[in-house]
Design a protein around this motif. Structure first.
Motif, PDB file in Angstrom:
ATOM      1  N   VAL A   1     -70.896  29.536 -65.494  1.00  0.00           N
ATOM      2  CA  VAL A   1     -71.381  30.500 -64.504  1.00  0.00           C
ATOM      3  C   VAL A   1     -72.772  30.049 -64.087  1.00  0.00           C
ATOM      4  CG1 VAL A   1     -71.907  32.910 -64.037  1.00  0.00           C
ATOM      5  CG2 VAL A   1     -70.055  32.326 -65.597  1.00  0.00           C
ATOM      6  N   VAL A   2     -72.961  29.862 -62.786  1.00  0.00           N
ATOM      7  CA  VAL A   2     -74.204  29.280 -62.270  1.00  0.00           C
ATOM      8  C   VAL A   2     -75.133  30.381 -61.790  1.00  0.00           C
ATOM      9  CG1 VAL A   2     -75.208  27.697 -60.603  1.00  0.00           C
ATOM     10  CG2 VAL A   2     -72.986  27.200 -61.615  1.00  0.00           C
TER      11      VAL A   2
ATOM     12  N   LYS B   1     -66.193  33.080 -57.895  1.00  0.00           N
ATOM     13  CA  LYS B   1     -67.460  33.766 -58.140  1.00  0.00           C
ATOM     14  C   LYS B   1     -67.230  35.004 -58.997  1.00  0.00           C
ATOM     15  CE  LYS B   1     -67.145  36.534 -53.894  1.00  0.00           C
ATOM     16  NZ  LYS B   1     -67.787  36.879 -52.605  1.00  0.00           N
ATOM     17  N   ILE B   2     -68.317  35.473 -59.619  1.00  0.00           N
ATOM     18  CA  ILE B   2     -68.245  36.666 -60.460  1.00  0.00           C
ATOM     19  C   ILE B   2     -68.004  37.887 -59.579  1.00  0.00           C
ATOM     20  CG2 ILE B   2     -69.504  38.158 -62.051  1.00  0.00           C
ATOM     21  CD1 ILE B   2     -68.677  35.547 -63.291  1.00  0.00           C
ATOM     22  N   GLN B   3     -67.000  38.673 -59.967  1.00  0.00           N
ATOM     23  CA  GLN B   3     -66.659  39.859 -59.191  1.00  0.00           C
ATOM     24  C   GLN B   3     -67.208  41.123 -59.837  1.00  0.00           C
ATOM     25  OE1 GLN B   3     -62.450  40.968 -59.003  1.00  0.00           O
ATOM     26  NE2 GLN B   3     -62.674  41.283 -56.798  1.00  0.00           N
ATOM     27  N   ASP B   4     -66.855  41.381 -61.078  1.00  0.00           N
ATOM     28  CA  ASP B   4     -67.315  42.564 -61.803  1.00  0.00           C
ATOM     29  C   ASP B   4     -67.943  42.135 -63.121  1.00  0.00           C
ATOM     30  OD1 ASP B   4     -66.263  44.416 -59.876  1.00  0.00           O
ATOM     31  OD2 ASP B   4     -64.278  43.981 -60.694  1.00  0.00           O
ATOM     32  N   VAL B   5     -68.929  42.923 -63.568  1.00  0.00           N
ATOM     33  CA  VAL B   5     -69.657  42.579 -64.791  1.00  0.00           C
ATOM     34  C   VAL B   5     -69.761  43.801 -65.688  1.00  0.00           C
ATOM     35  CG1 VAL B   5     -71.788  41.641 -65.765  1.00  0.00           C
ATOM     36  CG2 VAL B   5     -71.017  40.884 -63.520  1.00  0.00           C
ATOM     37  N   SER B   6     -69.519  43.595 -66.972  1.00  0.00           N
ATOM     38  CA  SER B   6     -69.769  44.601 -68.005  1.00  0.00           C
ATOM     39  C   SER B   6     -70.696  43.956 -69.036  1.00  0.00           C
ATOM     40  CB  SER B   6     -68.448  45.053 -68.645  1.00  0.00           C
ATOM     41  OG  SER B   6     -67.791  43.959 -69.236  1.00  0.00           O
ATOM     42  N   PRO B   7     -71.177  44.704 -70.024  1.00  0.00           N
ATOM     43  CA  PRO B   7     -72.150  44.115 -70.955  1.00  0.00           C
ATOM     44  C   PRO B   7     -71.688  42.835 -71.651  1.00  0.00           C
ATOM     45  CG  PRO B   7     -72.141  46.488 -71.182  1.00  0.00           C
ATOM     46  CD  PRO B   7     -71.018  46.152 -70.246  1.00  0.00           C
ATOM     47  N   PHE B   8     -70.407  42.746 -72.016  1.00  0.00           N
ATOM     48  CA  PHE B   8     -69.958  41.595 -72.793  1.00  0.00           C
ATOM     49  C   PHE B   8     -68.858  40.771 -72.123  1.00  0.00           C
ATOM     50  CE2 PHE B   8     -71.627  44.680 -75.844  1.00  0.00           C
ATOM     51  CZ  PHE B   8     -72.565  43.905 -76.519  1.00  0.00           C
TER      52      PHE B   8
ATOM     53  N   ARG C   1     -68.320  36.471 -71.362  1.00  0.00           N
ATOM     54  CA  ARG C   1     -69.752  36.645 -71.131  1.00  0.00           C
ATOM     55  C   ARG C   1     -69.954  37.740 -70.094  1.00  0.00           C
ATOM     56  NH1 ARG C   1     -69.772  34.232 -75.103  1.00  0.00           N
ATOM     57  NH2 ARG C   1     -70.850  32.289 -75.657  1.00  0.00           N
ATOM     58  N   GLY C   2     -71.049  38.541 -70.308  1.00  0.00           N
ATOM     59  CA  GLY C   2     -71.323  39.642 -69.397  1.00  0.00           C
ATOM     60  C   GLY C   2     -72.795  39.768 -69.080  1.00  0.00           C
TER      61      GLY C   2
END
Length: 294
Positions: A274-275, A160-167, A139-140
């Motif tokens: 993911v919250v 926790k979320i570190q890096d995010v891309s579209p997908f 998931r992105g």
């Protein structure tokens, strides 16, 4: 002279026929004892028959054993195939049962989260060299995921979320040795005051998180539950982090540090939530920033 020999031959032939008929008649009569010629003839025929009988039976048994061996081999191969199929099905059933249980637990965890939007995700990659540091989700940003969102399993907080891309997105685990990997947390003792501190660092030998900045006079005991404080608006409040294993004086001599056993299995992670906190105040954000700066 020739006539005499001719008659002599005829006489011999007639006598031979008479003797043969007599022997046949003698042999077919019921007798308790055979003559010596009969015994010799019968024993000879039995001996010859025995010579051919045993090899013939041995050859017959050999081919019969070969056929039985072929049948046994075929049955063995069929049983092996069925056994492999059974083992494969058993593994699939066990995996599905474990996944079903995990998803049910996640569903219960989703329903218990208040003021937060849960986004379910699956782990799709994990670097063996950084197994205790990061993992990748399916998931992105297109699914609403943003950096610094908390990530949990049915057992508790994992990072926790570190890096995010579209997908896709990467998760920084609690066990990652990063300077900014800090979480404001609370030690919740039974019938005792709550103790505020910070989860900061991971001990690879003890396989435990380090809970630092505990006041020296705080009453912290083995078995106390560690939960997130909710300060800063990034991590949800009251998410289980782990259990206190041991408390010891810190190097500064003014505070104490505790080993905390993670509630979630940081080694085996398949499905997560993911919250996304929907209600974030400016005051909370400022508080979290102050914790990270400290």
């Amino acid at each position: 002279m020739p006539q005499f020999f001719l008659n002599k031959r005829l006489i011999i032939l007639l006598v031979s026929i008479i003797i043969l008929v007599a022997l046949i008649g003698f042999s077919i009569n019921d007798r308790e004892k055979l003559t010596l010629p009969e015994q010799f003839l019968r024993d000879s025929m039995g001996w010859v028959a025995g010579i051919f009988h045993y090899p013939a039976n041995g050859l017959k048994d050999f081919f019969q054993d070969v056929n039985e061996l072929k049948d046994t081999y075929k049955e063995n191969e069929e049983l092996k195939a069925k056994l492999e199929e059974y083992v494969e099905l058993s593994v699939k059933v066990s995996t599905l049962e474990a996944e079903n249980k995990e998803l049910r637990n996640l569903l219960g965890k989703t329903e218990s989260i208040r003021d937060y939007t849960p986004i379910q995700a699956t782990v799709i990659a994990r670097n063996p060299d950084r197994w205790h540091e990061i993992l990748t989700l399916n998931r992105g940003s297109n699914h609403g995921i943003e950096a610094n969102m908390a990530v949990i399993t049915s057992e508790g907080l994992i990072g926790k979320i570190q890096d995010v891309s579209p997908f896709t997105s990467t998760v920084q685990l609690l066990s990652a040795p990063a300077r900014t990997n800090r979480i404001s947390a609370i030690i919740q003792g039974k019938d005792r005051e709550k103790t505020l501190g910070v989860i900061e660092g991971y001990d690879n030998v003890r396989e435990a998180l380090l809970f630092k900045r505990i006041p020296y006079d705080a009453d912290v005991q083995e078995g106390d539950i560690v939960i997130s404080s909710g300060l800063g608006g990034v991590f949800p409040q009251e998410l289980v982090i782990g259990t206190v294993l041991e408390v010891f004086p810190a190097d500064d001599g003014l505070t104490k540090t505790a080993y905390v056993e993670p509630a979630a299995n940081l080694y085996d992670i398949n499905h997560v939530i993911v919250v996304d906190r929907t209600m974030v105040s400016d005051a909370d954000t400022t508080g979290e920033e102050e914790v990270e700066e400290n």
